[in-house]
Write a protein that holds these residues in place. Structure first.
Motif, PDB file in Angstrom:
ATOM      1  N   THR A  64       0.817  -1.208   0.000  1.00  0.00           N
ATOM      2  CA  THR A  64       0.000   0.000   0.000  1.00  0.00           C
ATOM      3  C   THR A  64       0.854   1.263   0.000  1.00  0.00           C
ATOM      4  O   THR A  64       0.657   2.167  -0.818  1.00  0.00           O
TER       5      THR A  64
ATOM      6  N   ALA B 276      -7.882  -0.765  -6.184  1.00  0.00           N
ATOM      7  CA  ALA B 276      -9.136  -1.374  -5.739  1.00  0.00           C
ATOM      8  C   ALA B 276      -8.940  -2.852  -5.433  1.00  0.00           C
ATOM      9  O   ALA B 276      -9.494  -3.381  -4.448  1.00  0.00           O
ATOM     10  N   ALA B 277      -8.153  -3.544  -6.263  1.00  0.00           N
ATOM     11  CA  ALA B 277      -7.879  -4.957  -5.996  1.00  0.00           C
ATOM     12  C   ALA B 277      -7.153  -5.132  -4.671  1.00  0.00           C
ATOM     13  O   ALA B 277      -7.440  -6.056  -3.901  1.00  0.00           O
TER      14      ALA B 277
ATOM     15  N   VAL C 213      -7.364  -3.123  -2.064  1.00  0.00           N
ATOM     16  CA  VAL C 213      -8.310  -2.851  -0.977  1.00  0.00           C
ATOM     17  C   VAL C 213      -9.226  -4.045  -0.748  1.00  0.00           C
ATOM     18  O   VAL C 213      -9.510  -4.445   0.396  1.00  0.00           O
ATOM     19  N   VAL C 214      -9.726  -4.652  -1.831  1.00  0.00           N
ATOM     20  CA  VAL C 214     -10.621  -5.808  -1.695  1.00  0.00           C
ATOM     21  C   VAL C 214      -9.887  -6.960  -1.025  1.00  0.00           C
ATOM     22  O   VAL C 214     -10.404  -7.619  -0.118  1.00  0.00           O
ATOM     23  N   LEU C 215      -8.648  -7.218  -1.458  1.00  0.00           N
ATOM     24  CA  LEU C 215      -7.879  -8.299  -0.860  1.00  0.00           C
ATOM     25  C   LEU C 215      -7.606  -8.037   0.617  1.00  0.00           C
ATOM     26  O   LEU C 215      -7.649  -8.951   1.452  1.00  0.00           O
TER      27      LEU C 215
ATOM     28  N   GLY D 277      -9.432  -6.287   2.704  1.00  0.00           N
ATOM     29  CA  GLY D 277     -10.647  -6.502   3.466  1.00  0.00           C
ATOM     30  C   GLY D 277     -10.957  -7.973   3.676  1.00  0.00           C
ATOM     31  O   GLY D 277     -11.306  -8.399   4.782  1.00  0.00           O
ATOM     32  N   LEU D 278     -10.810  -8.770   2.625  1.00  0.00           N
ATOM     33  CA  LEU D 278     -11.050 -10.202   2.757  1.00  0.00           C
ATOM     34  C   LEU D 278     -10.066 -10.849   3.721  1.00  0.00           C
ATOM     35  O   LEU D 278     -10.436 -11.695   4.545  1.00  0.00           O
TER      36      LEU D 278
ATOM     37  N   ARG E 247     -10.813 -10.004   7.378  1.00  0.00           N
ATOM     38  CA  ARG E 247     -12.046 -10.610   7.881  1.00  0.00           C
ATOM     39  C   ARG E 247     -11.928 -12.114   8.082  1.00  0.00           C
ATOM     40  O   ARG E 247     -12.542 -12.684   8.983  1.00  0.00           O
TER      41      ARG E 247
ATOM     42  N   LEU F 295     -11.052 -16.880  -4.026  1.00  0.00           N
ATOM     43  CA  LEU F 295     -11.499 -15.537  -4.400  1.00  0.00           C
ATOM     44  C   LEU F 295     -10.348 -14.543  -4.306  1.00  0.00           C
ATOM     45  O   LEU F 295     -10.157 -13.704  -5.198  1.00  0.00           O
ATOM     46  N   GLU F 296      -9.559 -14.610  -3.227  1.00  0.00           N
ATOM     47  CA  GLU F 296      -8.404 -13.726  -3.103  1.00  0.00           C
ATOM     48  C   GLU F 296      -7.414 -13.960  -4.241  1.00  0.00           C
ATOM     49  O   GLU F 296      -6.850 -13.015  -4.795  1.00  0.00           O
TER      50      GLU F 296
ATOM     51  N   ILE G 179      -8.702 -12.327  -7.500  1.00  0.00           N
ATOM     52  CA  ILE G 179      -8.498 -10.875  -7.504  1.00  0.00           C
ATOM     53  C   ILE G 179      -7.013 -10.554  -7.654  1.00  0.00           C
ATOM     54  O   ILE G 179      -6.630  -9.595  -8.328  1.00  0.00           O
TER      55      ILE G 179
END
Length: 629
Positions: free
Chosen positions: A197, A227-228, A230-232, A234-235, A238, A261-262, A265
């Motif tokens: 990041t 965006a990819a 950020v999505v990764l 978050g997953l 969690r 899914l990770e 992405i």
């Protein structure tokens, strides 16, 4: 092809890092063995390293074809591609990437112990450096900063995303004990995400000329990649801890669903990264001007004349060594604080000495010596001598290994964390060999002479890789030399104090001789480089070299004084400890050695009473010699 090469490289890094830090050996085998799931990870890494090697070799031909417009089946094409790989910068980067990938594959084939596993992991991380040099960040004016950020980006992706793919591949072999590897990997993934990041944001700031450029094609691709990420993130935040508990109970469905899914992405993010390499960043407003000779050589503008004010304002951020210096200082303070929470006091003066070494390192790499080091030989010598002689002494006196061993957590599941790898490193054969007093002293002196009287010095000025390797080499060689003289950390076998004193005198004597010989030399080192910069201020090249040699002699004196004081204090303290140890031993044993010596003298006296005068004189002379000894 580049996407496949990148995926193979990141998978190799992830497999080896996970195997070295997250996986335990097969039950019943030694912790140092490469068995069970570790062996499977190494086998998979060997295959992906072979794909990495093949991808680099194929890319040599494809990149040359793209750059020259020649077909792959044109007569003499592959001979020309081989010339491109050995004679042009881009081709050499691809070739070095192939060489490092081959070294990783060979090390995996030989990985019969965990030490080889660690070497393979380090080689795989080093193999990312040529990729950083050829990445989409390498075309800007701030070339050095862009390459450094790209390297941090690749390391973060390799550890985080590559480790994720490694867990997907290794899940069938983990069985019901997948919880511990996932928990260990979660910590690595957090640091990898932070690297990705921060380096991504800073890299984008370098490539985008203005905030409005985000609406360009390049900005859109950059937004998709962010965006990819950020999505990764978050997953991962969690699911990982939940997966760890489910994996211990044998649950697999959620593991596969979320990690798949990770991974999907992640593949999209990698493809976007390749698209970025084929897309030109938005051009700044206004007509572009051609780069000057100094800008093309330095990757930045020629600094202003070096005056009194420049010693305070002449700072330039080194995006590679600044994070390392700050991280070292922050880690040390936090480690001391952790000891304090346990009620253990750490000497304040060791903290002060460590922080002094970190500040000197940051000043040498980011301050005026770093800004003017490639422009003036005198400033280069200040930078070199600070890094090679002053910084290592203060860092060694901080006793970082001892502090780390007292604060790092011990793994009890058979896997190897930072503490286990630190112990492995300090007791390894290379560390013992390089840290031998004779070897360390010779490395400290001989490498300096070989560096300046060969093409290595000019190479360190012309290439960023050469400059980084020079800095790391002299920092490490100086650290090993100081450690064998005044260090207290475990691992190295240090000579007696008289031998240490002799080594200090001989080594710094050779250092002074080198400086004097450089002062007397009429040959200007790296003359073509300095002349091509077009510097119109300051001393001539010959005068500046004479000044640099004089400063090199002078700057070797105050580290010598620090070493001398530390050596004297350590010597006196060792004598006091030895006397206290002897006194405690005699108190426990009732003065056994004293009584034995008195009995020995009484026996000699009794023998002399029964001998002739001539024999008595001889025996008394022997007794007197024994007393003196």
């Amino acid at each position: 092809m580049q996407a496949l090469r990148d995926m193979a490289a990141l998978l190799t890094v992830g497999l080896l890092v996970v195997a070295a830090t997250c996986l335990a050996p097969e039950p019943g085998s030694s912790e140092r063995s490469v068995t069970g799931v570790r062996r499977r990870a190494v086998q998979l890494a060997q295959g992906s390293a072979a794909a990495w090697l093949s991808g680099n070799l194929v890319l040599i031909g494809l990149v040359y074809s793209d750059a020259s417009g020649s077909r792959l089946d044109a007569p003499g094409f592959w001979e020309q591609a081989a010339f491109f790989a050995t004679s042009y910068e881009l081709g050499r980067y691809l070739l070095w990437g192939a060489v490092l990938a081959a070294a990783v594959a060979a090390t995996c084939a030989l990985a019969s112990s965990v030490a080889f596993l660690g070497v393979a992991a380090l080689l795989s991380l080093a193999g990312l450096w040529p990729m950083a040099l050829t990445g989409h960040a390498a075309g800007t004016l701030q070339h050095i900063d862009a390459v450094n950020l790209q390297m941090f980006h690749l390391v973060g992706i390799g550890v985080w995303a590559g480790g994720l793919l490694a867990l997907v591949l290794l899940r069938p072999y983990l069985g019901t004990g997948a919880g511990a590897p996932i928990r260990h990997f979660s910590t690595l993934a957090t640091w990898g995400l932070l690297l990705v990041t921060v380096s991504g944001v800073l890299g984008a700031a370098l490539r985008l000329p203005s905030p409005g450029a985000i609406v360009s094609t390049y900005g859109a691709l950059l937004g998709l990649k962010l965006a990819a990420v950020v999505v990764l993130a978050g997953l991962g935040h969690r699911q990982r801890h939940r997966l760890a508990s489910e994996a211990d109970l044998g649950g697999r469905t959620r593991f596969w669903r979320v990690l798949a899914l990770e991974a999907a992405i992640l593949v999209g993010a990698a493809g976007t990264g390749v698209a970025l390499t084929r897309t030109a960043p938005p051009a700044p407003s206004g007509s572009p001007r051609p780069l000057t000779a100094a800008e093309a050589m330095l990757g930045s503008s020629l600094p202003p004349p070096l005056d009194a004010g420049a010693w305070w304002s002449g700072w330039s951020i080194d995006s590679l060594f600044l994070p390392f210096g700050l991280a070292a200082a922050v880690w040390y303070v936090l480690a001391v604080r952790r000891l304090a929470t346990r009620g253990v006091r750490w000497p304040w003066w060791r903290t002060a000495l460590w922080l002094t070494g970190c500040v000197l390192f940051l000043w040498a790499t980011n301050g005026p010596p770093g800004t003017y080091g490639r422009v003036l030989f005198s400033m280069h010598m200040i930078q070199h001598m600070t890094i090679a002689t002053a910084v290592p002494v203060f860092l060694v006196l901080g006793a970082p290994v001892t502090l780390a061993l007292r604060t790092l957590r011990r793994r009890d599941d058979g896997s190897r964390g930072l503490r286990e790898w630190l112990l492995q490193t300090v007791h390894s054969l290379p560390a013992q060999l390089l840290g031998h007093p004779i070897v360390a002293s010779a490395l400290f002196v001989v490498s300096m002479v070989a560096f300046y009287y060969s093409s290595l010095f000019e190479l360190s000025l012309e290439t960023h890789t050469g400059h980084v390797l020079m800095t790391l080499h002299f920092l490490l060689s100086g650290y090993l030399f100081a450690e064998c003289l005044v260090g207290i950390d475990p691992g190295l076998r240090r000579p007696t104090y008289p031998i240490r004193t002799l080594l200090v005198m001989v080594t710094f004597g050779f250092h002074a001789l080198f400086s004097v010989s450089l002062m007397a030399s009429t040959r200007v080192l790296a003359e073509e480089w300095y002349a091509a910069l077009g510097r119109t201020w300051g001393d001539s090249l010959a005068d500046d070299q004479y000044l640099g040699a004089s400063l090199g002699w002078l700057l070797g004196e105050y580290p010598l004084a620090v070493i001398a004081v530390a050596l004297l204090v350590s010597w006196v303290s060792a004598d006091r400890r030895e006397r206290r140890r002897f006194d405690r031993s005699e108190a426990r044993e009732g003065d056994r050695q004293l009584h034995a010596y008195n009995a020995y003298l009484a026996g000699l006296s009794a023998r002399t009473d029964t001998m002739q005068p001539s024999q008595s004189t001889a025996v008394l002379g022997t007794a007197e010699e024994a007393d003196r000894s």
